[in-house]
Scaffold this motif. Sequence first.
Motif, PDB file in Angstrom:
ATOM      1  N   THR A  63       0.846  -1.189   0.000  1.00  0.00           N
ATOM      2  CA  THR A  63       0.000   0.000   0.000  1.00  0.00           C
ATOM      3  C   THR A  63       0.881   1.238   0.000  1.00  0.00           C
ATOM      4  O   THR A  63       2.035   1.185   0.409  1.00  0.00           O
ATOM      5  N   SER A  64       0.322   2.347  -0.449  1.00  0.00           N
ATOM      6  CA  SER A  64       1.036   3.632  -0.406  1.00  0.00           C
ATOM      7  C   SER A  64       0.352   4.593   0.553  1.00  0.00           C
ATOM      8  O   SER A  64       0.592   5.796   0.509  1.00  0.00           O
ATOM      9  N   ASP A  65      -0.499   4.061   1.419  1.00  0.00           N
ATOM     10  CA  ASP A  65      -1.332   4.863   2.312  1.00  0.00           C
ATOM     11  C   ASP A  65      -0.739   4.916   3.718  1.00  0.00           C
ATOM     12  O   ASP A  65      -0.612   3.878   4.381  1.00  0.00           O
ATOM     13  N   SER A  66      -0.411   6.104   4.185  1.00  0.00           N
ATOM     14  CA  SER A  66       0.189   6.257   5.514  1.00  0.00           C
ATOM     15  C   SER A  66      -0.803   5.989   6.639  1.00  0.00           C
ATOM     16  O   SER A  66      -0.407   5.885   7.800  1.00  0.00           O
ATOM     17  N   ASP A  67      -2.102   5.862   6.320  1.00  0.00           N
ATOM     18  CA  ASP A  67      -3.101   5.555   7.348  1.00  0.00           C
ATOM     19  C   ASP A  67      -2.840   4.207   8.005  1.00  0.00           C
ATOM     20  O   ASP A  67      -3.368   3.923   9.084  1.00  0.00           O
ATOM     21  N   PHE A  68      -2.031   3.374   7.364  1.00  0.00           N
ATOM     22  CA  PHE A  68      -1.730   2.061   7.927  1.00  0.00           C
ATOM     23  C   PHE A  68      -0.546   2.092   8.896  1.00  0.00           C
ATOM     24  O   PHE A  68      -0.168   1.044   9.434  1.00  0.00           O
ATOM     25  N   THR A  69       0.036   3.256   9.126  1.00  0.00           N
ATOM     26  CA  THR A  69       1.179   3.356  10.035  1.00  0.00           C
ATOM     27  C   THR A  69       0.863   2.836  11.430  1.00  0.00           C
ATOM     28  O   THR A  69       1.650   2.059  11.996  1.00  0.00           O
ATOM     29  N   PRO A  70      -0.279   3.220  12.048  1.00  0.00           N
ATOM     30  CA  PRO A  70      -0.593   2.673  13.375  1.00  0.00           C
ATOM     31  C   PRO A  70      -0.705   1.144  13.372  1.00  0.00           C
ATOM     32  O   PRO A  70      -0.331   0.488  14.350  1.00  0.00           O
ATOM     33  N   LEU A  71      -1.224   0.584  12.286  1.00  0.00           N
ATOM     34  CA  LEU A  71      -1.317  -0.871  12.185  1.00  0.00           C
ATOM     35  C   LEU A  71       0.074  -1.495  12.198  1.00  0.00           C
ATOM     36  O   LEU A  71       0.312  -2.497  12.895  1.00  0.00           O
ATOM     37  N   VAL A  72       0.994  -0.914  11.437  1.00  0.00           N
ATOM     38  CA  VAL A  72       2.371  -1.431  11.404  1.00  0.00           C
ATOM     39  C   VAL A  72       2.977  -1.402  12.795  1.00  0.00           C
ATOM     40  O   VAL A  72       3.569  -2.389  13.261  1.00  0.00           O
TER      41      VAL A  72
END
Length: 242
Positions: A99-108
Amino acid sequence: MQEAKKIALLIDCDNVSHTAIEGVLEELAKHGTVNVRHAHGDWKSSSLSGWADKLHPHAIRPMQQFAYTKGKNATDAAMIIDAMDLLYSGNIDAFALMTSDSDFTPLVLRILENGFPVYGFGQRKTPKPFVDSCSPFIYIENLVSSSESETENVSSPVKKSKAKLRQDTALVRLLRTAIDQAAGDDGWANMGQVASYIANNNSSFSSINYGYGRVSDLIKATELFKVELRNGTAMYIRDPKS
């Protein structure tokens, strides 16, 4: 013999190109077996036609998510729920997020807290917070096959020249620090220890983003360091400035 890692690959099809999926799977094969392959998106949308053609050849399971509200990305929420379900299943050793979406940062960050590595794959437009959180993060433009480049009019990956590498002050600083920290009393550092230092202190780093398959190839390409082979196979590096 150590058992291969079981990797879950989750793809945000609304937010990343399909052109590099072969390269992504080849890269993940270096780390383990990709036994979970989920592609999230609204499969009724014509914009995912490119992805639809990739599902069967690569045994990727489509995960349907309807766009219930215009302007809201329901795919993100569905993909996060999928990741958390897999996290607590006990059947996965590592995650890969395409993905190129930074919204997934908390998931990481949440997955990392549980001790699982997260391999990130996205386009160069991917925001830095997400890039830095992954371990490592690879720009998919560097994984696009030549045939896909021609078909989709995507630029083929190009190795950065010696001049370009030397102009990258952050890269040069990282390499010098790694060699210095791994060096013995004689100033020479074992290549394996240099690579380990980089991986442990800059987890998002990947030599592939510079067009080189291995850290050793990248270091040699800069021509900033002395390189010596010992016993025919062991590579040692020395910084002439130290």
